[in-house]
Design a protein around this motif. Structure first.
Motif, PDB file in Angstrom:
ATOM      1  N   ASP A   1     129.895   2.557  47.212  1.00  0.00           N
ATOM      2  CA  ASP A   1     129.308   3.183  46.014  1.00  0.00           C
ATOM      3  C   ASP A   1     130.314   4.117  45.341  1.00  0.00           C
ATOM      4  O   ASP A   1     130.440   4.148  44.116  1.00  0.00           O
ATOM      5  CB  ASP A   1     128.089   4.051  46.357  1.00  0.00           C
ATOM      6  CG  ASP A   1     127.300   3.578  47.563  1.00  0.00           C
ATOM      7  OD1 ASP A   1     127.821   2.734  48.322  1.00  0.00           O
ATOM      8  OD2 ASP A   1     126.186   4.075  47.749  1.00  0.00           O
ATOM      9  N   GLU A   2     131.012   4.913  46.186  1.00  0.00           N
ATOM     10  CA  GLU A   2     131.861   5.979  45.650  1.00  0.00           C
ATOM     11  C   GLU A   2     133.181   5.474  45.089  1.00  0.00           C
ATOM     12  O   GLU A   2     133.802   6.161  44.281  1.00  0.00           O
ATOM     13  CB  GLU A   2     132.205   6.971  46.780  1.00  0.00           C
ATOM     14  CG  GLU A   2     131.020   7.660  47.383  1.00  0.00           C
ATOM     15  CD  GLU A   2     131.316   8.091  48.815  1.00  0.00           C
ATOM     16  OE1 GLU A   2     131.485   7.207  49.679  1.00  0.00           O
ATOM     17  OE2 GLU A   2     131.368   9.291  49.065  1.00  0.00           O
ATOM     18  N   THR A   3     133.624   4.308  45.546  1.00  0.00           N
ATOM     19  CA  THR A   3     134.988   3.868  45.197  1.00  0.00           C
ATOM     20  C   THR A   3     135.018   2.401  44.749  1.00  0.00           C
ATOM     21  O   THR A   3     135.577   1.547  45.431  1.00  0.00           O
ATOM     22  CB  THR A   3     135.940   4.068  46.394  1.00  0.00           C
ATOM     23  OG1 THR A   3     135.388   3.349  47.518  1.00  0.00           O
ATOM     24  CG2 THR A   3     136.109   5.523  46.751  1.00  0.00           C
ATOM     25  N   PRO A   4     134.447   2.129  43.567  1.00  0.00           N
ATOM     26  CA  PRO A   4     134.355   0.727  43.129  1.00  0.00           C
ATOM     27  C   PRO A   4     135.540   0.240  42.306  1.00  0.00           C
ATOM     28  O   PRO A   4     135.620  -0.946  41.983  1.00  0.00           O
ATOM     29  CB  PRO A   4     133.103   0.766  42.241  1.00  0.00           C
ATOM     30  CG  PRO A   4     133.115   2.144  41.644  1.00  0.00           C
ATOM     31  CD  PRO A   4     133.734   3.054  42.678  1.00  0.00           C
ATOM     32  N   LEU A   5     136.474   1.140  41.938  1.00  0.00           N
ATOM     33  CA  LEU A   5     137.384   0.789  40.835  1.00  0.00           C
ATOM     34  C   LEU A   5     138.398  -0.306  41.159  1.00  0.00           C
ATOM     35  O   LEU A   5     138.634  -1.201  40.352  1.00  0.00           O
ATOM     36  CB  LEU A   5     138.094   2.049  40.319  1.00  0.00           C
ATOM     37  CG  LEU A   5     137.168   3.121  39.719  1.00  0.00           C
ATOM     38  CD1 LEU A   5     137.987   4.281  39.149  1.00  0.00           C
ATOM     39  CD2 LEU A   5     136.255   2.541  38.650  1.00  0.00           C
ATOM     40  N   SER A   6     139.036  -0.249  42.340  1.00  0.00           N
ATOM     41  CA  SER A   6     140.085  -1.257  42.585  1.00  0.00           C
ATOM     42  C   SER A   6     139.477  -2.652  42.722  1.00  0.00           C
ATOM     43  O   SER A   6     140.121  -3.654  42.396  1.00  0.00           O
ATOM     44  CB  SER A   6     140.945  -0.902  43.803  1.00  0.00           C
ATOM     45  OG  SER A   6     140.178  -0.860  44.979  1.00  0.00           O
TER      46      SER A   6
ATOM     47  N   VAL B   1     140.022   5.167  32.820  1.00  0.00           N
ATOM     48  CA  VAL B   1     139.344   3.946  33.250  1.00  0.00           C
ATOM     49  C   VAL B   1     138.021   3.839  32.502  1.00  0.00           C
ATOM     50  O   VAL B   1     137.227   4.784  32.495  1.00  0.00           O
ATOM     51  CB  VAL B   1     139.079   3.977  34.774  1.00  0.00           C
ATOM     52  CG1 VAL B   1     138.431   2.683  35.240  1.00  0.00           C
ATOM     53  CG2 VAL B   1     140.376   4.218  35.541  1.00  0.00           C
ATOM     54  N   GLY B   2     137.795   2.671  31.894  1.00  0.00           N
ATOM     55  CA  GLY B   2     136.549   2.454  31.150  1.00  0.00           C
ATOM     56  C   GLY B   2     135.390   2.175  32.084  1.00  0.00           C
ATOM     57  O   GLY B   2     135.580   1.973  33.286  1.00  0.00           O
ATOM     58  N   PRO B   3     134.160   2.142  31.548  1.00  0.00           N
ATOM     59  CA  PRO B   3     132.982   1.880  32.374  1.00  0.00           C
ATOM     60  C   PRO B   3     133.047   0.499  33.019  1.00  0.00           C
ATOM     61  O   PRO B   3     133.481  -0.469  32.381  1.00  0.00           O
ATOM     62  CB  PRO B   3     131.816   1.947  31.373  1.00  0.00           C
ATOM     63  CG  PRO B   3     132.355   2.594  30.150  1.00  0.00           C
ATOM     64  CD  PRO B   3     133.832   2.373  30.133  1.00  0.00           C
ATOM     65  N   GLY B   4     132.648   0.410  34.284  1.00  0.00           N
ATOM     66  CA  GLY B   4     132.739  -0.850  35.027  1.00  0.00           C
ATOM     67  C   GLY B   4     131.514  -1.725  34.804  1.00  0.00           C
ATOM     68  O   GLY B   4     130.417  -1.235  34.550  1.00  0.00           O
ATOM     69  N   GLN B   5     131.730  -3.022  34.890  1.00  0.00           N
ATOM     70  CA  GLN B   5     130.622  -3.978  34.810  1.00  0.00           C
ATOM     71  C   GLN B   5     130.584  -4.805  36.084  1.00  0.00           C
ATOM     72  O   GLN B   5     131.415  -4.628  36.969  1.00  0.00           O
ATOM     73  CB  GLN B   5     130.845  -4.896  33.598  1.00  0.00           C
ATOM     74  CG  GLN B   5     130.832  -4.146  32.277  1.00  0.00           C
ATOM     75  CD  GLN B   5     130.808  -5.101  31.104  1.00  0.00           C
ATOM     76  OE1 GLN B   5     131.663  -5.968  30.969  1.00  0.00           O
ATOM     77  NE2 GLN B   5     129.801  -4.952  30.258  1.00  0.00           N
TER      78      GLN B   5
ATOM     79  N   VAL C   1     134.721  10.670  36.013  1.00  0.00           N
ATOM     80  CA  VAL C   1     135.778  10.100  35.176  1.00  0.00           C
ATOM     81  C   VAL C   1     135.343   8.824  34.482  1.00  0.00           C
ATOM     82  O   VAL C   1     135.896   8.434  33.462  1.00  0.00           O
ATOM     83  CB  VAL C   1     137.081   9.845  35.967  1.00  0.00           C
ATOM     84  CG1 VAL C   1     137.796  11.144  36.240  1.00  0.00           C
ATOM     85  CG2 VAL C   1     136.824   9.065  37.239  1.00  0.00           C
ATOM     86  N   THR C   2     134.356   8.135  35.047  1.00  0.00           N
ATOM     87  CA  THR C   2     133.805   6.950  34.397  1.00  0.00           C
ATOM     88  C   THR C   2     132.507   6.600  35.118  1.00  0.00           C
ATOM     89  O   THR C   2     132.052   7.360  35.982  1.00  0.00           O
ATOM     90  CB  THR C   2     134.817   5.783  34.408  1.00  0.00           C
ATOM     91  OG1 THR C   2     134.320   4.717  33.585  1.00  0.00           O
ATOM     92  CG2 THR C   2     135.058   5.238  35.799  1.00  0.00           C
ATOM     93  N   THR C   3     131.918   5.478  34.750  1.00  0.00           N
ATOM     94  CA  THR C   3     130.730   5.022  35.471  1.00  0.00           C
ATOM     95  C   THR C   3     130.941   3.571  35.874  1.00  0.00           C
ATOM     96  O   THR C   3     131.786   2.867  35.314  1.00  0.00           O
ATOM     97  CB  THR C   3     129.455   5.107  34.601  1.00  0.00           C
ATOM     98  OG1 THR C   3     129.634   4.281  33.453  1.00  0.00           O
ATOM     99  CG2 THR C   3     129.158   6.539  34.184  1.00  0.00           C
TER     100      THR C   3
END
Ligand code: NAD
Length: 484
Positions: free
Chosen positions: A183-188, A10-14, A39-41
């Motif tokens: 904070d901890e789980t922003p990916l989905s 997973v790439g860095p999130g914006q 794993v990413t930011t």
């Protein structure tokens, strides 16, 4: 513990604001709870980023509000279809981020999110007012109108599902949204931003600001451009959020902590009861607001159930969430693991007997053994407070009244359950339990049509069902004189 190499990259999130991706100055680490590795930011939104997101949601509101409900429903149906098309990808990201077993993400989280969008797509067509009869010459009717900009603040344990239970009804009713995932789980949430756009949700209608509670969350709570706060999280933060909302006179729904009792009566089907007991405390590695961590067993069955649990629980597969056989993954973060370890320590110091488990799993990652603790006094902190891990306390009772009293003896009131073959007792006890949802002879039976929510310190308001849709609209009365 060995890990598979099935983990997604997973790439860095914006930040997702007004239909566009943009960077944020500050960054937060995203950690894989199974390995402890970064794993990413993700972007950590500032108050000024939140301002922009709220402005975008405000600007998009009139257009979305005035979009015919039939078209809004069409868009939500497309969201549901896309979630299922991309279920494997979504499940993998959720599993990486939260550490929950991939089978759970694939079979529960992704389909539940899709079903929630599908359900509210249907309900979008049912929003209606009423004509009333008044004792003077006027045409009098009510309209249900959307509230405006909804701030959706969600917790770490079911990021995808609990954003869907807010976004789907909010959008169905014609509101626009600023979503702040945990904070901890922003990916989905970031994946969903793309998917919502692909489904036809116009830019600005949903904005995603990843960030911390004290900065991004706080900025949303007190923002004058926010019309409603839909909060799910701990009782401590919820209490604060409700106070800030009160100061600004904003409507809020509060989905807070839980500590459900699971009562096994003497006439229960034992095999069925034990299955439900295990499911209730290990589901989502015990990080389930509606989990069943407090087992109350009729004294005639107490020793027997402890023996069965002592044999069955150590065999539950704990391991890499990406292993198809895993039932219990890691806790979602180091702080959650430490909290569980603390409670086990307190339990031992208060005379609790650890029947099985009782320790973290050595090595990398935030794993804790499934743990059963007997013989604690009813006023133990470990019984009264929310542990939020794979830990079960077990207490005996003698009468139905005592079971109900023990069940209702915590500050929480989110879920409860009972095991009995006596139909009259099932209805009688269900009615007496302080909880927003009660399960009989199983656990975690959930559906978008069935509301859940708290009483007492578990909060107020309901998610799911027509009840949630109602919470995203308000009534306006219109009276038109017929005299001239
Ligand atoms: P939490 O309260 O720490 O955080 C929840 C959300 O609030 C996060 O997005 C966080 O960033 C944000 N937040 C934190 N401080 C804030 C502040 N000062 N202002 C605004 N926002 C702030 O909760 P958590 O640890 O992520 O989640 C676990 C808790 O959530 C448990 O207590 C669990 O029972 C509860 N929960 C309840 C339900 C329900 O439906 N009732 C569902 C899931 C989880």
């Amino acid at each position: 513990m060995t890990m598979t190499d099935a983990r997604p990259k997973v790439g860095p999130g914006q930040l997702y604001v007004a239909g566009d991706w943009r960077p944020a100055g500050e960054r937060m680490d995203v950690v894989d709870p199974a390995t402890g590795d970064v794993v990413t930011t993700a972007a950590a939104a500032t108050a000024s980023d939140v301002d922009d997101a709220v402005a975008a949601a405000r600007a998009a509101f009139p257009g979305w509000r005035d979009t015919p409900a039939r078209e809004r429903a069409r868009v939500l149906r497309r969201v549901a279809a896309l979630v299922m098309d991309r279920a494997d990808e979504i499940a993998a990201v959720e599993s990486l981020d939260v550490g929950k077993p991939i089978t759970l993400c694939r079979n529960v989280d992704a389909p539940t999110a899709a079903e929630t969008y599908e359900y509210y797509a249907a309900l979008a067509l049912t929003i209606e007012g009423a004509q009333r009869s008044v004792p003077f010459p006027a045409h009098a009717y009510t309209r249900r109108e959307p509230l405006g900009v909804v701030a959706a603040i969600t917790p770490f344990n079911f990021p995808l599902i609990l954003s869907s239970t807010k976004l789907a009804p909010a959008l169905a009713a014609g509101n626009t949204v600023v979503h702040k995932p945990a904070d901890e789980t922003p990916l989905s949430a970031l994946l969903m931003a793309d998917l919502l756009a692909e489904a036809g949700v116009p830019g600005g209608v949903v904005n995603v600001v990843t960030g911390t509670g004290p900065v991004a969350g706080e900025a949303l709570l007190s923002h004058p451009g926010v019309d409603k706060i839909a909060f799910t999280g701990s009782t401590a933060v919820g209490r604060h959020a409700a106070a800030v909302a009160g100061e600004h006179l904003k409507p809020v729904t509060m989905e807070l902590g839980g500590n459900a009792a699971h009562i096994v009566f003497e006439d229960a089907d034992l095999a069925q009861a034990v299955d439900a007991v295990i499911k209730a405390f290990v589901f989502n590695t015990g990080q389930f607001c509606m989990g069943g961590p407090r087992l109350l067993v009729h004294r005639s069955r107490y020793q027997g159930i402890l023996e069965i649990l002592g044999q069955a629980v150590p065999g539950i597969p704990v391991g890499d969430p990406f292993d198809e056989a895993t039932v219990i993954g890691p806790m979602a973060g180091a702080r959650h693991l430490e909290k569980v370890e603390d409670y086990v320590r307190v339990a031992r110091s208060e005379g609790g007997r650890v029947v099985t488990g009782g320790a973290r799993v050595p090595g990398h990652g935030f794993f804790h053994q499934p743990t059963v603790i007997a013989d604690l006094p009813a006023d133990s902190r470990v019984v009264r407070e929310e542990i939020f891990g794979p830990v079960l306390t077990v207490q005996p009772f003698d009468t139905e009244d005592e079971a109900v009293e023990l069940a209702n003896s915590t500050a929480y009131g989110l879920a409860a359950g009972l095991q009995t073959r006596d139909v009259a007792r099932a209805h009688r006890v269900a009615a007496r339990l302080d909880a927003g949802i009660v399960w009989v002879n199983d656990w975690a039976m959930l559906d978008p049509s069935m509301p859940f929510g708290g009483v007492k310190s578990s909060g107020f308001g309901r998610e799911n069902g027509p009840e949630a849709l109602h919470d995203y609209t308000r009534t306006k009365s219109v009276l038109i004189s017929l005299e001239h």
